[in-house]
Design a protein around this motif. Sequence first.
Motif: not given
Length: 531
Positions: A96-100, A387-399, A408-414
């Motif tokens: 797999t590949v992780e974006a910077a 995540l559904s409970k912690l994110v609304p409370l302010g937890l910041r997580v990279e998509a 899951l792969a990063d979504p294409a743009i178009g």
Amino acid sequence: MAKSRIVDRYGQPIDYDVLTDEQYGGPQLIGVRQAWHQTVSGDLTPERLTAILEASKDTIDPREYLYLAEEMEEKHEHYFAVLQQRKLAVESIEATVEAASDDAADQKIAEAVRDLVKLECVRDSRFDLLDGLGKSFSVSRIVWETSEGQWQPKAIIHEDPSWFLFDLTDRTTLRLRDLQNPALGLPLAPFKFIVHKPRLKTGLPIRNGLARVVAFAWIAGQYLQLDLAAFCEVFGLPIRIGRYPATATPKDVAVLRRAVANIGSDAACVIPESMKLELVQTGNIAGAADLFERGLKYFDERISKAVLGQTSTSDAQRTGLNSRNSDVHNEVRGDIRDADSVALETTYNRDLIRPYVDLNFGPQKRYPQMRIRKPEQRDLALLADSLSKLVPLGLRVEASEVRDKFGLADPAIGPDVELLGPPPAVEAGKVALNARAGSPPQIGRVVSGQVERAGLNADPALQDIYRQVRDLIDRMIESGGTLEEFRDRLMDLYPDLPAQRFADAMQSALTAAALAGRYDIMEEAGGSSND
């Protein structure tokens, strides 16, 4: 030759002509990089083996050791099998590949790298680089092309390790054998080679190979196999004894010797009457056969332990280990697999991913990372719920991190790309005030109550406004009205209200709505509205 301002990690500039040269660093018909070499294991003795290992550990020329390591795999099926098992444990893991980062530019680079690692030549090179497990290092040569307007590998060719030698000074840096400098070799061209040196133990790289560790168990097994083959030729046959009188001449003795030798295969012989031929049956034949089997088993287990870190996976049936013991040993082998994976991904990130990004996108502060990791067994449903409970409370997580966890792969743009996502918060500008799954009127009623409590301590001039807003909200809840209708009704109630006073009223109402939201979240989490 065309030089670039791009430099490798050692500060050497890139030579574009070398990158696309298919012959650079390859075999030579006449030279020091020939495609054939001599055999060293044919008449190998323990003394000769010791000399080969000693010569390779302290000199810059390990060729005989590398030849031996290759032949060990060819001549011992057990060593070949367990070494293959260790290689395939890593090769079977999907890369797999992780974006910077989540930045659009970093995502674009990561997507290009994902296409890179899917190339057939890149996938095949993984097995070739793992050849370094046995020999202590492995080198593959990259042939780059630009036919599609970008730099990408046309081929990744595994090179014979005997074409390289270690630097005389540091004894860790590989150099290419070449006629320009036969004694010391040439520095490896930047961005041209992938060099994998597994760290199986601390010390010089040439002393890290598994072939060095199992060499003496291997040669002992080879001797046992030869003895077993000789034993099988006479297994179960009686001992043939010829007796001749004291007056027999040398010619008579020679006749008797031939008769003793031939009776094993011809089952017949002719000897003088004065001579005797006896067949003596040997005892404990089964015990003698078991001795060879136990010896071969012992040395095979030593090889399994060195290569796999355990013996039960390869010899479970023969040793009779139960499944519980096998599970324990599989955990140990998993640690070795993970270490091999980390070492290999480090090699790819350094010698393939970074050159690819530099050539196509220029030097970067941060680079995408290729990962070769066995997916962790985790409860994805529990992760999604958390995540559904912690994110609304302010937890910041990279998509991107969440997508990686779910594979899951990063979504294409178009414009033609259909994406899954949450239902829109506002559809055609209309959302019912009571539209909440599970308890439709609850939010609106809480808001109404919060508005009423906020109005109790407000300016007396605004109390009437709060009361009318509360009544309007209650009516809208009962009728299922929308936010758009609520806005229009609110404007009808106060057509002449000064702008500042209206702004103050709305600010108070927004504060009340925010409080209602916090109240609702704490109720879901099992807390108290008074917390």
